[in-house]
Design a protein around this motif. Sequence first.
Motif, PDB file in Angstrom:
ATOM      1  N   GLY A   1     -10.791   1.140  -4.665  1.00  0.00           N
ATOM      2  CA  GLY A   1      -9.954   0.021  -4.254  1.00  0.00           C
ATOM      3  C   GLY A   1      -8.502   0.198  -4.653  1.00  0.00           C
ATOM      4  N   ARG A   2      -8.285   0.827  -5.811  1.00  0.00           N
ATOM      5  CA  ARG A   2      -6.910   1.100  -6.260  1.00  0.00           C
ATOM      6  C   ARG A   2      -6.200   2.051  -5.319  1.00  0.00           C
ATOM      7  NH1 ARG A   2      -7.581   3.375 -11.784  1.00  0.00           N
ATOM      8  NH2 ARG A   2      -6.363   5.036 -10.902  1.00  0.00           N
ATOM      9  N   GLU A   3      -6.907   3.091  -4.881  1.00  0.00           N
ATOM     10  CA  GLU A   3      -6.299   4.069  -3.989  1.00  0.00           C
ATOM     11  C   GLU A   3      -6.022   3.475  -2.610  1.00  0.00           C
ATOM     12  OE1 GLU A   3      -9.284   7.066  -4.210  1.00  0.00           O
ATOM     13  OE2 GLU A   3      -8.331   8.056  -5.905  1.00  0.00           O
TER      14      GLU A   3
ATOM     15  N   ARG B   1      -2.959   1.379  -2.863  1.00  0.00           N
ATOM     16  CA  ARG B   1      -1.757   2.224  -2.942  1.00  0.00           C
ATOM     17  C   ARG B   1      -1.323   2.683  -1.557  1.00  0.00           C
ATOM     18  NH1 ARG B   1      -1.080   7.680  -3.296  1.00  0.00           N
ATOM     19  NH2 ARG B   1      -3.320   7.972  -3.434  1.00  0.00           N
ATOM     20  N   VAL B   2      -2.275   3.034  -0.700  1.00  0.00           N
ATOM     21  CA  VAL B   2      -1.932   3.461   0.662  1.00  0.00           C
ATOM     22  C   VAL B   2      -1.316   2.299   1.425  1.00  0.00           C
ATOM     23  CG1 VAL B   2      -2.860   4.293   2.849  1.00  0.00           C
ATOM     24  CG2 VAL B   2      -3.671   5.274   0.711  1.00  0.00           C
ATOM     25  N   TYR B   3      -1.882   1.103   1.292  1.00  0.00           N
ATOM     26  CA  TYR B   3      -1.323  -0.063   1.975  1.00  0.00           C
ATOM     27  C   TYR B   3       0.076  -0.392   1.471  1.00  0.00           C
ATOM     28  CZ  TYR B   3      -5.552  -1.501   4.497  1.00  0.00           C
ATOM     29  OH  TYR B   3      -6.611  -1.575   5.348  1.00  0.00           O
ATOM     30  N   GLN B   4       0.322  -0.258   0.165  1.00  0.00           N
ATOM     31  CA  GLN B   4       1.612  -0.642  -0.409  1.00  0.00           C
ATOM     32  C   GLN B   4       2.696   0.404  -0.185  1.00  0.00           C
ATOM     33  OE1 GLN B   4       0.751  -1.434  -4.491  1.00  0.00           O
ATOM     34  NE2 GLN B   4      -0.308  -3.357  -4.059  1.00  0.00           N
ATOM     35  N   LYS B   5       2.374   1.685  -0.418  1.00  0.00           N
ATOM     36  CA  LYS B   5       3.397   2.724  -0.392  1.00  0.00           C
ATOM     37  C   LYS B   5       3.427   3.535   0.897  1.00  0.00           C
ATOM     38  CE  LYS B   5       3.485   3.308  -5.362  1.00  0.00           C
ATOM     39  NZ  LYS B   5       3.422   4.244  -6.468  1.00  0.00           N
TER      40      LYS B   5
ATOM     41  N   ILE C   1      -3.731   1.477  11.485  1.00  0.00           N
ATOM     42  CA  ILE C   1      -3.843   2.746  10.778  1.00  0.00           C
ATOM     43  C   ILE C   1      -2.750   2.780   9.721  1.00  0.00           C
ATOM     44  CG2 ILE C   1      -3.715   5.243  10.974  1.00  0.00           C
ATOM     45  CD1 ILE C   1      -4.750   4.943  13.813  1.00  0.00           C
ATOM     46  N   ALA C   2      -3.134   3.035   8.494  1.00  0.00           N
ATOM     47  CA  ALA C   2      -2.189   3.186   7.389  1.00  0.00           C
ATOM     48  C   ALA C   2      -2.384   4.580   6.803  1.00  0.00           C
ATOM     49  CB  ALA C   2      -2.439   2.129   6.322  1.00  0.00           C
ATOM     50  N   TRP C   3      -1.282   5.267   6.491  1.00  0.00           N
ATOM     51  CA  TRP C   3      -1.382   6.620   5.951  1.00  0.00           C
ATOM     52  C   TRP C   3      -0.309   6.848   4.903  1.00  0.00           C
ATOM     53  CZ3 TRP C   3       0.809   5.347  10.535  1.00  0.00           C
ATOM     54  CH2 TRP C   3       2.101   5.786  10.769  1.00  0.00           C
ATOM     55  N   LEU C   4      -0.633   7.775   4.020  1.00  0.00           N
ATOM     56  CA  LEU C   4       0.275   8.149   2.949  1.00  0.00           C
ATOM     57  C   LEU C   4       0.134   9.652   2.726  1.00  0.00           C
ATOM     58  CD1 LEU C   4       2.226   7.205   0.684  1.00  0.00           C
ATOM     59  CD2 LEU C   4       0.217   6.982  -0.770  1.00  0.00           C
ATOM     60  N   PRO C   5       1.202  10.433   2.932  1.00  0.00           N
ATOM     61  CA  PRO C   5       1.116  11.878   2.659  1.00  0.00           C
ATOM     62  C   PRO C   5       0.862  12.121   1.172  1.00  0.00           C
ATOM     63  CG  PRO C   5       3.055  11.363   3.979  1.00  0.00           C
ATOM     64  CD  PRO C   5       2.481  10.062   3.524  1.00  0.00           C
TER      65      PRO C   5
ATOM     66  N   LEU D   1      -5.748   8.290   4.593  1.00  0.00           N
ATOM     67  CA  LEU D   1      -5.740   7.559   5.861  1.00  0.00           C
ATOM     68  C   LEU D   1      -6.709   6.403   5.782  1.00  0.00           C
ATOM     69  CD1 LEU D   1      -4.937   7.580   8.929  1.00  0.00           C
ATOM     70  CD2 LEU D   1      -6.947   9.033   9.274  1.00  0.00           C
ATOM     71  N   ILE D   2      -6.257   5.220   6.241  1.00  0.00           N
ATOM     72  CA  ILE D   2      -7.119   4.049   6.337  1.00  0.00           C
ATOM     73  C   ILE D   2      -7.103   3.593   7.785  1.00  0.00           C
ATOM     74  CG2 ILE D   2      -7.547   1.684   5.615  1.00  0.00           C
ATOM     75  CD1 ILE D   2      -5.997   2.355   3.054  1.00  0.00           C
ATOM     76  N   ILE D   3      -8.290   3.461   8.360  1.00  0.00           N
ATOM     77  CA  ILE D   3      -8.423   2.954   9.719  1.00  0.00           C
ATOM     78  C   ILE D   3      -9.105   1.600   9.616  1.00  0.00           C
ATOM     79  CG2 ILE D   3      -9.403   3.334  11.998  1.00  0.00           C
ATOM     80  CD1 ILE D   3      -9.420   6.344  11.281  1.00  0.00           C
TER      81      ILE D   3
END
Length: 86
Positions: free
Chosen positions: A11-13, A16-20, A31-35, A81-83
């Motif tokens: 849940g923390r990770e 982090r993808v949603y925030q940063k 779709i949310a992504w973080l390199p 990646l979050i779908i």
Amino acid sequence: MLPRPNRLASGREIARVYQKGRSSRSDLFRIAWLPTRRPTTRVAVVTSRKLSTKAVRRNLAKRRVRAIVAKFLARLGSIDLIIQIF
């Protein structure tokens, strides 16, 4: 089923993808992504009750999306990646 190294489960990770990270949205998906610097792509698929009130249908949609994503893991690079399915 995605292999364990390719799952974004904490849940923390996910937060982090949603925030940063960056995101894009259509009528059906968000779709949310973080390199990242990790050597693998990690994916999470999330459904909402807007899709269906039945857990069976939501889980079927997640399994189908994961199967599609599994085919393209090598092409995605190193991202988290979050779908999200609506």
